[in-house]
Design an enzyme around this catalytic site. Structure first.
Site, PDB file in Angstrom:
ATOM      1  N   ASN A  34      -3.243 -90.885 -51.207  1.00 12.68           N
ATOM      2  CA  ASN A  34      -2.905 -91.421 -52.518  1.00 12.68           C
ATOM      3  C   ASN A  34      -3.134 -92.931 -52.482  1.00 12.68           C
ATOM      4  OD1 ASN A  34      -1.187 -92.733 -54.616  1.00 12.68           O
ATOM      5  ND2 ASN A  34      -0.670 -90.607 -55.106  1.00 12.68           N
ATOM      6  N   THR A  57      -3.421 -87.829 -57.202  1.00 12.42           N
ATOM      7  CA  THR A  57      -2.829 -88.762 -58.160  1.00 12.42           C
ATOM      8  C   THR A  57      -1.528 -88.148 -58.640  1.00 12.42           C
ATOM      9  OG1 THR A  57      -3.129 -90.094 -60.159  1.00 12.42           O
ATOM     10  CG2 THR A  57      -4.211 -87.940 -60.146  1.00 12.42           C
ATOM     11  N   GLU A  58      -0.451 -88.949 -58.636  1.00 11.37           N
ATOM     12  CA  GLU A  58       0.884 -88.381 -58.776  1.00 11.37           C
ATOM     13  C   GLU A  58       1.154 -87.844 -60.171  1.00 11.37           C
ATOM     14  OE1 GLU A  58       0.165 -91.514 -57.811  1.00 11.37           O
ATOM     15  OE2 GLU A  58       1.705 -92.945 -58.457  1.00 11.37           O
ATOM     16  N   ASN A  59       0.283 -88.160 -61.130  1.00  8.39           N
ATOM     17  CA  ASN A  59       0.453 -87.556 -62.443  1.00  8.39           C
ATOM     18  C   ASN A  59      -0.153 -86.156 -62.532  1.00  8.39           C
ATOM     19  OD1 ASN A  59      -1.872 -89.292 -62.200  1.00  8.39           O
ATOM     20  ND2 ASN A  59      -2.343 -88.858 -64.320  1.00  8.39           N
ATOM     21  N   SER A  99       3.766 -82.130 -58.269  1.00  5.04           N
ATOM     22  CA  SER A  99       2.945 -83.228 -57.776  1.00  5.04           C
ATOM     23  C   SER A  99       3.746 -84.150 -56.863  1.00  5.04           C
ATOM     24  CB  SER A  99       2.388 -84.028 -58.953  1.00  5.04           C
ATOM     25  OG  SER A  99       1.495 -85.005 -58.481  1.00  5.04           O
TER      26      SER A  99
END
Lengths: 226, 219, 219, 226
Positions: A34, A57-59, A99
């Site tokens: 990330n 990607t954390e979204n 996520s």
């Protein structure tokens, strides 16, 4: 431990892109990574296909591709910095809790973050200046700092005022405790951990010169290895 | 009970003063803009709003904040280059902020939907966001006790719904939708398309209809 | 790192004595029979096995138990009409049993994968399965503290994998697969079909490849 | 409170199928329901399409249809009792944690369970006889008992030995505390809760006769309503 050899791998300080290239080269093949908002995003420009790196990607996505351009731009496909991105073959989408479970559950090999300060033992401060009138905003920084197996920081070694961002103890509010394992700066690469700071390589300065800038004891990786 | 309604205004008409309202979306992706506009129109005030951010520019949630309808924001990232309405209210002391790390926000919302009374997480341990919270060391690691975030209403956006309210989303617009749908007593969804029951593959449903109360199609 | 292996025996060859092994499946649906047979062949002993049941009939997990290779079972429903091998070992005091309500079993496995240090749940409060456990009243409701269940290895069954290890399942055979894949350090999957990367829709991936270490195709 | 009227809705005790039909009729249209293994499964035979009931099975499905027959039988499609079932239009599949989250998060309107004993305040004992040599097996019983908005029990009122299964306090190990809201038996329907036991209707006996069988004070729903 005394300062022994210094491993100078560049005769001048590294620029942001050179540093990004160095970080990219240091990421082991097959890693799940990330890249934080800002300078760390540059790292993606230097990842080689044969490294087979998967970006998270954390979204809500694994298998994120490069920034979208022209017709590729799709408002439903953005990264954590809210920039339109693309999807690579083998990508997957999931909701926010799933996520962050990837991150918080220790499944990411590396996250790369910017920082205001890193302490000798790897405490990270990168989300809040602590100024009384500042509106705090943390986003996913604390989850990334705490969850990834390795936390790499990218930053200039010195503030504009010339103060070292590697410090004995952070004066800015913490993001995480003892979480940073490596710090990539324009002047040197540092390894941080419970035992303090080791210098892996320097750029345009000797270890002695570096020690004058940084207020915590530095060891040479060569000396440690020796 | 699931109902299909004809307008976004009807969809949000039950929202009362003092409600806790979850609003989906991360950036513009997945934001139910039309439902937020309808919430603006419906007049409900003293709201607690749960969203990743605290409004941007001069639209949607930002306007709701500007008009003083939001008593409290629960979010991870209120400060943005164009969050001026929140910024002004915050500096004026006219809005309460509960700042939550984004992963804790997601997990606390998930916990509400899953009936979890609270959980320990390493995120935030040793930071100012853990101040005043219960902590303990578990397997050598400092952890913070976090509680579920329940809501009266969730306003979310999905791509398609079928006749029983099953939902699928699109790309990173999925984000908070599925967990907010489960955490709220009443979930309102705006979709781009309504398909007949049986028109979505049972293997690919992301939000089962049990979590959905009102569906409105938005052009 | 993900590897595609040619045989189930190779897939389980790294399992050591004393390991905690999660085994997917509920009844026969989703049971990785071939991987369990290979675990039998590989000789690893003193195992802690996490499965919903404790073996049925004279096959798979039941045989592993019969041969004395399982030190401890963590499960929700050991007693069945044909669980004679477990029954015998249990009555002989030769196997340890940690009995867990099925929802706690699922949530504890999920917690391990999600990095949760522990959580409070109403399930089991006031029952003998909460004896000796920490409890507290949260919002007027008695709750029990439950801890994550981690594993060294997960053996699961999926329908298809792509080249990066993304998985999809089939109907109720999905059950414990996705959460066990996330909870184990090393996840071994038997699949019916391997498709090229890009051959699964990114919207429909149930287990992302990040959770998968070894894949073997079973006819 | 004194026993006033008795509402006898059948002149003889109900059989298992009659009882299942009664439970089915009492389920509100549009409900999401989980039917436990054994006798409760019979309820599905009497649900009418116009009731629009969605059945949940905790091994990962909403929209479960009737038992599979002949060519419909598919080993990957079973219910919690491990019986092959079918899929209705609008069904969905999910993993075990998501499935139990539906139950534990309070999203099911009703679950119907069998029982050894129910206490006057709705404590449930249905998973373990407590016999010293019994191998305990709990499955999803505690989650169902604790998670559903309403917990209905179906059982015969008396054991084979003639003892009431509605008791002052359970002697068998508990499944859940104060969770049962209604008890359907061959002789009567009881409402249980913090205030004790109310009899909604009796089958082939008067309230007075029922009271002789049951060792806790019974109130008539009619008296309560009056």
């Amino acid at each position: 431990m005394s300062i022994a050899t210094s491993i100078q791998t560049s005769d001048k300080p590294l620029g942001r892109d050179d540093l990004a290239e160095l970080v990219a080269r240091d990421i082991a093949p097959g890693s799940f990574v990330n890249l934080g908002i800002g300078q760390p995003t540059l790292v993606s420009n230097y990842l080689k296909p044969e490294q087979n790196i998967t970006l998270h990607t954390e979204n809500g996505m694994l298998g994120m591709g490069p920034a979208a351009e022209g017709d590729e731009i799709d408002g439903d496909l953005i990264n954590a910095g809210k920039i339109p991105v693309t999807e690579l073959p083998g990508a997957s989408y999931f909701h926010h809790a799933d996520s962050f479970a990837i991150m918080r559950g220790g499944h990411l090999d590396i996250c790369v973050l910017g920082a205001f300060q890193v302490s000798a033992t790897g405490d990270l401060a990168n989300w809040h200046t602590g100024a009384p009138d500042a509106i705090p905003a943390v986003g996913g920084a604390m989850d990334l700092a705490t969850g990834a197996k390795d936390v790499f920081v990218m930053m200039t070694l010195l503030t504009r005022e010339g103060a070292s961002k590697i410090v004995e103890a952070c004066t800015y509010p913490l993001t995480g405790v003892g979480c940073v394992t490596r710090v990539y700066t324009d002047k040197a690469v540092f390894l941080t951990g419970p035992d303090g700071v080791t210098v892996r390589e320097t750029f345009g300065c000797t270890l002695e010169e570096l020690q004058e800038l940084v207020p915590v004891p530095l060891r040479s990786a060569a000396a440690v290895a020796g | 009970m699931l109902t299909f309604v004809d307008s976004v205004n009807e969809a949000v008409s039950g929202i009362k003063d003092g409600s806790t309202v979850m609003i989906g979306g991360f950036g513009n992706a997945g934001q139910p803009f039309e439902l937020i506009d309808a919430l603006m129109d419906c007049g409900a005030k003293d709201l607690t709003v749960v969203n990743n951010n605290a409004g941007q520019g001069d639209q949607g949630l930002a306007l709701l904040i500007k008009e003083g309808r939001v008593k409290k924001m629960i979010c991870s990232f209120p400060r943005q280059s164009d969050s001026w309405h929140f910024d002004a209210k915050y500096h004026a002391g006219e809005i309460e902020l509960e700042l939550v790390p984004q992963g804790n926000l997601a997990e606390r919302i998930r916990a509400a939907g899953a009936g979890i009374g609270g959980f320990f997480t390493p995120t935030g341990y040793g930071t100012m966001l853990a101040e005043g919270k219960e902590t303990r060391i578990i397997n050598g690691r400092g952890q913070v006790f976090e509680t579920p975030i329940h809501a009266d209403v969730a306003l979310i956006k999905a791509l398609k719904a079928d006749g029983v309210g099953n939902l699928v989303y699109r790309k990173t617009a999925r984000n908070f939708g599925p967990i907010m749908a489960a955490a709220a007593k009443h979930t309102v969804v705006q979709v781009s398309e309504i398909v007949p029951t049986g028109g979505l593959d049972p293997e690919n449903i992301v939000t089962p209809g049990i979590y959905v109360n009102s569906i409105v199609k938005v052009a």
